[in-house]
Design a protein around this motif. Sequence first.
Motif: not given
Length: 686
Positions: A219-248
């Motif tokens: 629903f977030f993606s469906l309702t805003w054309q800039f969703n991809q840029f916000m979720m890219l930042i979110q994906a970077l959050v996951l990437f950083i934490l995964d690289c540092l073994d801070m998330l499963p």
Amino acid sequence: DHTGGKLWNILSLTVGGIVAVCLGLLTSVYIATLHENDLWFSNIKEVEREISFRTECGLYYSYYKQMVQAASIQQGLHGLVYDNKTESVRTINILERMNVYQEVFLSILYRILPIQQYLEPVYFYIYTLFGLQAVYVIALYVTSWLLSGTWLSGLLAAFWYITNRVDTTRVEFTIPLRENWALPFFAVQIAAITYLLRTHLQPAHERWTLLAVFIATFFFSLTWQFNQFMMLIQALVLFILDCLDMLPTAKVTWLYIIQVSGLLLVCVLQFFNSMILGSLLISFNASVLIARTIQKNLKKGGLLSRLGKLLLHVLFVSCLTLLVNKLIKKILNLESDEHIFKFLKAKFGFGATRDFDANLYLCEEAFGLLPLNTFSRLSDTLLFYVYIFVLFPMTVTAAIVAFQNLRYSIGSTKVEKSLERKEDCTIALKPETAYNLIHTVLFGCLALSTMRMKYLWTSHMCVFASFGLCSTEVWGLILKCVRLYTSRRISVIRYSLPVVVLLYISYKFWPGIMDELSELREFYDPDTVELMNWIKSNTPSTAVFAGSMQLLAGVKLCTGRVLTNHPHYEDKNLRERTKQIYQIYAKRSPEDVYRILQSFGTDYVILEDSICYERRHSRGCRLRDLLDIANGHIMDGLGENEPDLKPSLYPRFCEEIKRNLPSYTVHFTRVFQNKTFHVYRLAKHK
């Protein structure tokens, strides 16, 4: 004791849930009341209500109005899929180009529900948006509650969101804006991710939570054309934490997949919108999963070995992302989002640009740096002070945990010796806390660089600050550092301090909120109302209008006339068309302007004095200056010009046309004017 504890948990959950719902509903009523008091919305005419939806807001609402007024749902949908009124001499698919499924859904719901006699379409629309604010506040409340373990934290987060309304939302005066639809779902997604990252989650709970994350992401993606840029930042959050073994790793992988699958589903619904397929998010997530498959031993070895592998992994993912993205864009011949990258390149100092579209963004205050007075407003409610107080120890803890994770990793000979030490650090920073920490840091950087994006940060700031004030993690760390740690002290501090802050906020801001609710204003824009009424009464329904994209959105909504251009800027052809139409404010000959307008089938052109004689922006950022620079002409007024700019052979069109010279009147006839607008009809030459 076990039974008593269980009953207490049930009671706390019930009371906390009731408080969350009540606060959400109160926020909706509060914002709806402010909107009514500011415009006297219930008493003004329909045309005035529609004019109050300024710029792109009016464009989006026009499709809801179009669907409601259509003879049937099928005919309404056909009109959107084969639209020839939004852009003259072109037929476009609105459902592909714009994120308006929410307007489609609401219009269908309004038609099938037995409410037409009791509720006007416009009220059904705005009440839905105000209702989503309740969802937003509840999601923030729940996220803070999940992080801290007490609903008192959620109560404080909601209070901060409301008292900092100027910096946390703008829904009451930009109701149909895409972000007002999307951000409540983004908040729900963050709450679901926070719960998902908890340790020892039951498999059934994990599956349901993954489903909740997917639905919110969709629903977030469906309702805003800039969703991809916000979720890219979110994906970077996951990437950083995964690289540092801070998330499963398994949960991170699921979140990557959910992001991509949600976006691809939206892509299908938007008739395979190429801008989605060419998004950096899809390229990045695919690259991370590919890189992880190739580099299987990333999390083995000592500190230096891990750092080397990590650096190589980051470089590999970055290069692969750019390569995949460039390949996709080349295959699809995609140029829809190039203006965003031109803007970013110029904004961060990678060379000056004369590109009209990039400069149009650079000169808007909303796309500038976050003003310093934002922090003084946030400090008045103690929010910013508490946020910094929480952010500092959490960041230090995260750095220590990251170092320990890299130093004592799988395959290290010192694992046994460091196990207890590492466990202490892990307890001090749970996975869900680590996620929200990096989330707030990255979105804070985004807000600092681009003011319009501050609403993504400030709302999460309320969550993070309230969590820290009620957190055993934060207070445990601080009290251990000063050697005053006891569980009783932590309990006293984490419950008493939030109550003190709540009392302070209530005492300081309650009178102001009451004054705000009692202040009555009324919508007043007689010149625009006069223009819209004249257009409806004196022009054919098929007439084509040219002008500024902000005004034309209102023309479409209020009159239903055909437009040459509009504010939804995510299309290269439209951007080029808009630049051509805007030559009415440049130094061009009447013959050139007439030929340009004729090429788009224009019948009438609207000139605005507020643009022609603009003073809102400084020299170099006025629309006429941007056009002069793009055309290679010297700008008006005192000041420096770039050496290769030349004087124009012609005066400014919007000024000279008012002199009624023969060279202008042969092509343009003035048919309407007031203090703000001048409307000219184009001659029909053979």
